[in-house]
Motif scaffolding. Structure first.
Motif, PDB file in Angstrom:
ATOM      1  N   VAL A  25       0.857  -1.190   0.000  1.00 58.00           N
ATOM      2  CA  VAL A  25       0.000   0.000   0.000  1.00 58.00           C
ATOM      3  C   VAL A  25       0.890   1.236   0.000  1.00 58.00           C
ATOM      4  O   VAL A  25       1.763   1.381   0.868  1.00 58.00           O
ATOM      5  CB  VAL A  25      -0.915   0.041   1.240  1.00 58.00           C
ATOM      6  CG1 VAL A  25      -1.752   1.324   1.248  1.00 58.00           C
ATOM      7  CG2 VAL A  25      -1.809  -1.185   1.281  1.00 58.00           C
ATOM      8  N   ARG A  26       0.688   2.091  -0.958  1.00 58.36           N
ATOM      9  CA  ARG A  26       1.465   3.335  -0.983  1.00 58.36           C
ATOM     10  C   ARG A  26       0.955   4.270   0.098  1.00 58.36           C
ATOM     11  O   ARG A  26      -0.257   4.475   0.245  1.00 58.36           O
ATOM     12  CB  ARG A  26       1.376   4.002  -2.352  1.00 58.36           C
ATOM     13  CG  ARG A  26       2.355   5.167  -2.505  1.00 58.36           C
ATOM     14  CD  ARG A  26       2.644   5.460  -3.951  1.00 58.36           C
ATOM     15  NE  ARG A  26       3.692   6.453  -4.102  1.00 58.36           N
ATOM     16  CZ  ARG A  26       4.285   6.723  -5.249  1.00 58.36           C
ATOM     17  NH1 ARG A  26       3.954   6.048  -6.346  1.00 58.36           N
ATOM     18  NH2 ARG A  26       5.230   7.637  -5.323  1.00 58.36           N
ATOM     19  N   LEU A  27       1.883   4.835   0.864  1.00 61.37           N
ATOM     20  CA  LEU A  27       1.518   5.725   1.954  1.00 61.37           C
ATOM     21  C   LEU A  27       1.521   7.166   1.480  1.00 61.37           C
ATOM     22  O   LEU A  27       2.377   7.572   0.693  1.00 61.37           O
ATOM     23  CB  LEU A  27       2.495   5.568   3.122  1.00 61.37           C
ATOM     24  CG  LEU A  27       2.597   4.163   3.724  1.00 61.37           C
ATOM     25  CD1 LEU A  27       3.646   4.150   4.822  1.00 61.37           C
ATOM     26  CD2 LEU A  27       1.249   3.708   4.273  1.00 61.37           C
ATOM     27  N   THR A  28       0.570   7.930   1.994  1.00 62.73           N
ATOM     28  CA  THR A  28       0.571   9.363   1.717  1.00 62.73           C
ATOM     29  C   THR A  28       1.515  10.042   2.688  1.00 62.73           C
ATOM     30  O   THR A  28       1.888   9.492   3.722  1.00 62.73           O
ATOM     31  CB  THR A  28      -0.835   9.946   1.875  1.00 62.73           C
ATOM     32  OG1 THR A  28      -1.296   9.691   3.218  1.00 62.73           O
ATOM     33  CG2 THR A  28      -1.794   9.314   0.883  1.00 62.73           C
ATOM     34  N   GLY A  29       1.894  11.271   2.401  1.00 54.83           N
ATOM     35  CA  GLY A  29       2.779  12.006   3.281  1.00 54.83           C
ATOM     36  C   GLY A  29       4.147  11.383   3.393  1.00 54.83           C
ATOM     37  O   GLY A  29       4.800  11.485   4.424  1.00 54.83           O
ATOM     38  N   GLY A  30       4.605  10.720   2.319  1.00 51.97           N
ATOM     39  CA  GLY A  30       5.890  10.049   2.353  1.00 51.97           C
ATOM     40  C   GLY A  30       7.076  10.956   2.114  1.00 51.97           C
ATOM     41  O   GLY A  30       8.187  10.478   1.951  1.00 51.97           O
ATOM     42  N   GLY A  31       6.844  12.266   2.076  1.00 52.16           N
ATOM     43  CA  GLY A  31       7.954  13.195   1.925  1.00 52.16           C
ATOM     44  C   GLY A  31       8.518  13.180   0.520  1.00 52.16           C
ATOM     45  O   GLY A  31       7.787  13.183  -0.471  1.00 52.16           O
ATOM     46  N   LEU A  32       9.835  13.140   0.420  1.00 54.80           N
ATOM     47  CA  LEU A  32      10.508  13.273  -0.867  1.00 54.80           C
ATOM     48  C   LEU A  32      10.511  11.988  -1.673  1.00 54.80           C
ATOM     49  O   LEU A  32      10.845  12.004  -2.856  1.00 54.80           O
ATOM     50  CB  LEU A  32      11.965  13.710  -0.639  1.00 54.80           C
ATOM     51  CG  LEU A  32      12.170  15.052   0.069  1.00 54.80           C
ATOM     52  CD1 LEU A  32      13.652  15.249   0.365  1.00 54.80           C
ATOM     53  CD2 LEU A  32      11.642  16.198  -0.778  1.00 54.80           C
ATOM     54  N   HIS A  33      10.171  10.866  -1.059  1.00 54.63           N
ATOM     55  CA  HIS A  33      10.384   9.572  -1.687  1.00 54.63           C
ATOM     56  C   HIS A  33       9.077   8.788  -1.800  1.00 54.63           C
ATOM     57  O   HIS A  33       8.064   9.131  -1.202  1.00 54.63           O
ATOM     58  CB  HIS A  33      11.385   8.750  -0.870  1.00 54.63           C
ATOM     59  CG  HIS A  33      12.609   9.508  -0.475  1.00 54.63           C
ATOM     60  ND1 HIS A  33      13.382  10.194  -1.386  1.00 54.63           N
ATOM     61  CD2 HIS A  33      13.206   9.697   0.729  1.00 54.63           C
ATOM     62  CE1 HIS A  33      14.389  10.775  -0.768  1.00 54.63           C
ATOM     63  NE2 HIS A  33      14.301  10.492   0.523  1.00 54.63           N
ATOM     64  N   GLU A  34       9.156   7.719  -2.566  1.00 59.85           N
ATOM     65  CA  GLU A  34       8.083   6.728  -2.524  1.00 59.85           C
ATOM     66  C   GLU A  34       8.145   6.014  -1.178  1.00 59.85           C
ATOM     67  O   GLU A  34       9.223   5.607  -0.730  1.00 59.85           O
ATOM     68  CB  GLU A  34       8.278   5.685  -3.626  1.00 59.85           C
ATOM     69  CG  GLU A  34       8.056   6.172  -5.032  1.00 59.85           C
ATOM     70  CD  GLU A  34       8.328   5.035  -6.008  1.00 59.85           C
ATOM     71  OE1 GLU A  34       7.487   4.127  -6.123  1.00 59.85           O
ATOM     72  OE2 GLU A  34       9.402   5.061  -6.638  1.00 59.85           O
ATOM     73  N   THR A  35       6.989   5.831  -0.567  1.00 58.86           N
ATOM     74  CA  THR A  35       6.940   5.139   0.718  1.00 58.86           C
ATOM     75  C   THR A  35       5.770   4.165   0.697  1.00 58.86           C
ATOM     76  O   THR A  35       4.655   4.537   0.314  1.00 58.86           O
ATOM     77  CB  THR A  35       6.759   6.133   1.883  1.00 58.86           C
ATOM     78  OG1 THR A  35       7.770   7.134   1.809  1.00 58.86           O
ATOM     79  CG2 THR A  35       6.867   5.430   3.225  1.00 58.86           C
TER      80      THR A  35
END
Length: 298
Positions: A25-35
């Motif tokens: 699951v892709r997280l929101t608010g991951g900053g500069l990167h894919e999280t």
């Protein structure tokens, strides 16, 4: 933001964790990167972060997190860091155990005032523990006097957003920063987190259970982290630096720690944010002008 192909992520998770990916699951608010949050069979979930830089990334993060854990700061366990060349682009992977909890930033509007104040003070205590570490690796954060072109660009942004008074405040702030850098002895260096903000403090069952995102950690004045909070902690918390300092005082004297450098570091960050190619939102720009005005005077 670019998206890494699923087979590449699956391959790295399999290499590091020894298990297949069950759910991603892709997280929101991951900053500069894919999280991503990744679930694997018969084990706790992991967090996968993917950075795109020309040089390997996340290389010092595990080391500084271990240093912080050594003085009582809860940090995630790093399972592995891998560098992958994909279609001629370097992808840096960091895979960590998931720390349960929600960020203090997310909870700030829900908590009773007494609980919120207690947690901010607890965060201040943890920050003092971080600053007790003698740094030997990581990104070094030092002040430099702002050049005229940079100041002019930031002043234009402030003028367009808030008018001539804001532009004048930017110019005064730049002078305060220049004077500090050019005339004062360099501050002592401690281990700094690099982005000590409510969004990086994870809360579970009424306690700070994790401090995340150490990729910018490294040698800096303690005023670096304290200044970041004052500028960027968010509308509910940036005005509560007093609570951070009260918690800090359980371990060390915050005034001695920042050695009078807080105004310079706060101004430096407040000038940098409006200069970004993708400018900060209006509320954040307004906070930047407020901080500069507060420290530079009328």
């Amino acid at each position: 933001m670019a998206t890494t192909p699923r087979p590449v992520i699956d391959s790295v998770v399999r290499s590091v964790c020894g298990r297949e990916v069950e759910r991603l699951v892709r997280l929101t608010g991951g900053g500069l990167h894919e999280t991503y949050r990744v679930e694997v069979p018969n084990d706790v979930p992991v967090v996968v972060r993917i950075a795109r830089h020309p040089a390997p990334w996340f290389t010092d993060e595990e080391h500084v997190m271990a240093q912080a854990r050594g003085v009582g700061v809860p940090t995630p366990n790093v399972l592995g860091v891998e560098q992958v060349d994909h279609d001629g682009e370097l992808l840096s992977f960091s895979i960590l155990r998931l720390v349960p909890g929600r960020s203090l930033d997310e909870l700030a509007g829900e908590l009773p005032a007494s609980d919120l104040e207690r947690l901010v003070m607890d965060g201040g205590e943890l920050l003092a523990r971080v600053h007790s570490v003698v740094p030997d690796r990581g990104i070094r954060h030092e002040l430099e006097p702002p050049d005229d072109r940079f100041v002019a660009r930031v002043a234009r942004v402030a003028d367009q957003a808030f008018g001539p008074a804001a532009a004048a405040a930017v110019e005064r702030g730049a002078e305060v920063l220049r004077e500090a850098v050019m005339t004062r002895p360099a501050p002592r260096l401690s281990l700094a987190h690099g982005d000590w903000l409510p969004k990086h403090l994870l809360i579970d069952d009424g306690a700070v259970v994790g401090v995340i995102d150490w990729e910018f950690a490294g040698p800096a004045s303690p005023a670096f982290d304290l200044g970041r909070w004052e500028v960027s902690a968010g509308a509910r918390l940036h005005h509560r630096s007093d609570l951070v300092r009260r918690g800090y005082a359980r371990v060390a004297d915050p005034d001695s720690a920042d050695s009078g450098w807080l105004p310079a570091f706060a101004i430096d960050w407040a000038l940098e944010k409006p200069s970004w190619k993708n400018p900060a939102p209006p509320a954040q720009l307004q906070r930047c002008v407020e901080v500069v005005t507060g420290y530079a005077g009328a």
